[in-house]
Motif scaffolding. Structure first.
Motif, mmCIF file in Angstrom:
data_model
loop_
_atom_site.group_PDB
_atom_site.id
_atom_site.type_symbol
_atom_site.label_atom_id
_atom_site.label_comp_id
_atom_site.label_asym_id
_atom_site.label_seq_id
_atom_site.Cartn_x
_atom_site.Cartn_y
_atom_site.Cartn_z
ATOM 1 N N ALA A 157 18.493 49.789 40.834
ATOM 2 C CA ALA A 157 19.901 49.495 41.112
ATOM 3 C C ALA A 157 20.749 50.751 40.974
ATOM 4 C CB ALA A 157 20.405 48.421 40.153
ATOM 5 N N ILE A 158 21.975 50.694 41.496
ATOM 6 C CA ILE A 158 22.773 51.909 41.559
ATOM 7 C C ILE A 158 24.220 51.699 41.115
ATOM 8 C CG2 ILE A 158 23.286 51.610 44.025
ATOM 9 C CD1 ILE A 158 22.363 54.950 42.352
ATOM 10 N N GLY A 159 24.557 50.497 40.655
ATOM 11 C CA GLY A 159 25.921 50.319 40.159
ATOM 12 C C GLY A 159 26.436 48.933 40.478
ATOM 13 N N GLY A 160 27.743 48.743 40.291
ATOM 14 C CA GLY A 160 28.284 47.416 40.519
ATOM 15 C C GLY A 160 29.795 47.411 40.598
ATOM 16 N N ALA A 161 30.335 46.205 40.701
ATOM 17 C CA ALA A 161 31.779 46.029 40.830
ATOM 18 C C ALA A 161 32.131 44.663 40.259
ATOM 19 C CB ALA A 161 32.197 46.123 42.298
ATOM 20 N N ILE A 162 33.422 44.436 40.037
ATOM 21 C CA ILE A 162 33.862 43.129 39.538
ATOM 22 C C ILE A 162 34.960 42.607 40.459
ATOM 23 C CG2 ILE A 162 35.488 44.186 37.889
ATOM 24 C CD1 ILE A 162 34.651 41.807 35.965
ATOM 25 N N SER A 163 34.978 41.278 40.635
ATOM 26 C CA SER A 163 35.880 40.688 41.619
ATOM 27 C C SER A 163 37.331 40.768 41.176
ATOM 28 C CB SER A 163 35.497 39.230 41.874
ATOM 29 O OG SER A 163 35.653 38.474 40.691
ATOM 30 N N GLN A 164 38.220 40.585 42.139
ATOM 31 C CA GLN A 164 39.665 40.632 41.876
ATOM 32 C C GLN A 164 40.064 39.676 40.750
ATOM 33 O OE1 GLN A 164 42.138 39.058 45.066
ATOM 34 N NE2 GLN A 164 43.687 40.620 44.658
ATOM 35 N N ASP A 165 39.474 38.466 40.751
ATOM 36 C CA ASP A 165 39.839 37.493 39.714
ATOM 37 C C ASP A 165 38.994 37.639 38.450
ATOM 38 O OD1 ASP A 165 37.400 36.389 40.344
ATOM 39 O OD2 ASP A 165 38.202 34.526 41.176
ATOM 40 N N GLY A 166 38.090 38.589 38.437
ATOM 41 C CA GLY A 166 37.305 38.857 37.235
ATOM 42 C C GLY A 166 36.188 37.881 36.959
ATOM 43 N N ARG A 167 35.953 36.949 37.888
ATOM 44 C CA ARG A 167 34.956 35.911 37.602
ATOM 45 C C ARG A 167 33.561 36.249 38.076
ATOM 46 N NH1 ARG A 167 37.982 30.158 38.602
ATOM 47 N NH2 ARG A 167 39.700 30.566 37.165
#
Lengths: 402, 135
Positions: A115-125
């Protein structure tokens, strides 16, 4: 009944009891958790030891360390919207949710092979990981880390899967990312995770990383395989990808690239984007209104991180192996390099304090983190860390594209 | 700074006299000390190479060398591949991919040593020697 009978104890006894109670209560307080916020905390990756340090950017000190996070080469971190939890994405596909206040891993899963990383959604869920093997993105419940969506980066007719790079969150619980092997940009809408909807756009050859502008409007992917960058206007995606800075290499053969540059929204300052040129000793400057090149700044070597100080007055640049001991500072009014620093060996990462008064630099080969004053460009402080790489402050929790 | 060819030429000479033996021996020692030729590399240089492969090659191939943007470099992944081809990949890169050429950074002898170590299971990184006082 007389009033005397109601009295609990004589004044003399209270004189003894009260100090004892105060002492016991204060003892309780010091043994229990200290109340504090997380807005000035951060996470420092110690890549070779599978460990992170939790740091306090006000005290400029290490609060705690957390072990057992697996292979952290190229690890990255996003924060929960309350900035209490750090989601640590490891190279080996590990995804760990770390509580910054208790310094404990509260959940940990192995979600991919590489894997190479990630992100989190606008609403944080929803937390989304971008994976090389198997190529694609996976979405997890931010609370429990249960898988909520698996979106393979399949391409062609025989089911091949591309490595995914340049993942970023967008308004509306959408995520944008690039397919290194398939020369594509994709936008996946996870507003209903059970039914992800993906749009595909031809990007150009070998996108290696990407950024989304702080307003979430423009997505810009750097291309390894061609001279130029791919830009998608996410407010008008039907217009498709537009090439910017096409032919910036002017036909010259690129120099060997020993480290891929990193792109994030920190590239934008004062209506301009400052972008690393691949295989050249240059920072490219683009006007974000017209997306035309307005300049290029000669720098020491091949840039890796080109990061605007939060106020946009300066841009700090570090460099690829073997010139990775240097840092240069660009003055955005002069559009030129005004300082060249040599903080330590192998400066892998830089992170500005939320309002930019200091910048933290990790020196992998000196096993130290250096803290520089951004007004004087002088070192204020340093502390030991084992092979430090990424530094992530919780102020990222509130930023699109981080 | 590295010139493996020199050592090859020296070792192929046919010395007629003891003096020449001594000269060649001294010459070879100097070459191997200063140029880390075909024979075992200087241990400090080995340490630098192990660190470089683990950390800098590792930024694409992974710290554990199990792959990333670049392919896996574990003994299992490299088994059966021709050594000369692997050395050529290090020296000249793989055009059309992000694998860059390391000619100018590594000598061919060092590339052979790295491939040999990779095929056996690459050593752990001990870091670089510390460099004077911290600023």
């Amino acid at each position: 009944m007389s009033k005397e009978n109601v009295r609990l104890s004589p004044p003399l006894l209270w004189g003894f009891l009260l100090p004892v109670m105060v002492f016991l209560l204060s003892a309780c307080t010091s043994a229990g958790p200290v109340l504090r916020g997380t807005g000035d905390l951060g996470v420092l990756i110690e890549r070779a030891d599978g460990r992170v340090k939790i740091v306090d950017t006000s005290a400029r000190s290490v609060l705690a360390q957390v072990e057992g996070l697996g292979d952290l080469s190229h690890a990255s971190v996003v924060f929960s919207r309350d900035a209490r939890y750090a989601y640590v994405f490891g190279r080996d596909g590990g995804l760990s949710k770390v509580d910054l206040l208790t310094a404990r891993i509260v959940r940990r899963i192995m979600q991919a092979g590489n894997a190479i990383g990630g992100a989190i959604s606008q609403d944080g869920r929803i937390v989304v990981a971008q994976n090389y093997t198997p190529g694609g993105i996976k979405a997890f419940d931010a609370e429990t880390l249960e898988l909520v969506a698996d979106v393979p980066a399949s391409y062609g007719s025989d089911g091949k899967r591309s490595k995914v790079v340049g993942l970023a969150d967008l308004p509306g619980n959408r995520f944008v990312y690039s397919l290194f092997d398939a020369d594509e940009i994709r936008v996946t809408d996870l507003s209903d995770p059970a039914h992800p909807v993906t749009q595909r756009f031809p990007a150009g050859h070998q996108p290696y990383d990407a950024l989304v502008t702080p307003d979430g409007r423009y997505y810009i992917a750097g291309l390894f395989g061609e001279d130029g960058l791919a830009m998608l206007d996410l407010w008008q995606p039907q217009q498709g990808v537009r090439k910017i800075l096409s032919g910036y290499g002017k036909g010259d053969a690129p120099l060997p690239v020993y480290k891929m540059p990193h792109l994030r929204g920190w590239a934008i300052a004062g209506g301009r984007a400052y972008l690393p040129a691949i295989g050249r000793h240059e920072v490219l400057v683009v006007d974000t209104a017209t997306w035309q090149e307005v300049g290029r700044i000669a720098v020491k070597s091949q840039p890796v991180f080109v990061m605007a100080r939060p106020d946009g007055r300066e841009v700090w640049v570090n460099f690829a192996f073997p010139e990775n001991g240097w840092v240069q500072v660009i003055d955005t009014l002069k559009q030129d390099v005004v300082d060249t620093l040599q903080p330590g060996r192998a400066i892998l990462h830089m992170e500005f304090a939320p309002r930019g008064e200091v910048v933290w630099l990790s020196s992998r080969d000196d096993n130290r983190v250096f803290i520089y004053d951004t007004a004087s460009h002088k070192q204020l402080h340093s502390f030991a860390a084992a092979s430090p790489s990424g530094i992530f402050f919780t102020s990222r929790a509130a930023r699109t594209g981080f | 700074m590295l010139n493996p060819d020199e050592a090859h030429t020296d070792s192929m000479m046919k010395p007629p006299a003891l003096l020449l033996h001594v000269l060649v021996l001294v010459g070879l020692t100097l070459v191997s000390v200063f140029a880390s030729a075909t024979q075992p590399l200087a241990s400090e240089r080995e340490r630098v190479l192990v660190h470089m492969v683990r950390q800098d090659c590792g930024s694409c191939h992974g710290l554990t060398l199990s792959g990333g943007l670049g392919s896996a470099l574990t003994p299992a992944a490299l088994a059966g591949k021709p050594v000369d081809g692997l050395v050529a990949t290090i020296m000249d890169g793989r055009p059309g991919t992000p694998m860059p050429p390391f000619r100018g950074i590594l000598s061919e002898a060092e590339a052979y040593w790295i491939i040999d170590q990779l095929m056996q299971g690459f050593p752990a990184d001990r870091g670089l020697a510390s460099q004077g006082a911290q600023r």
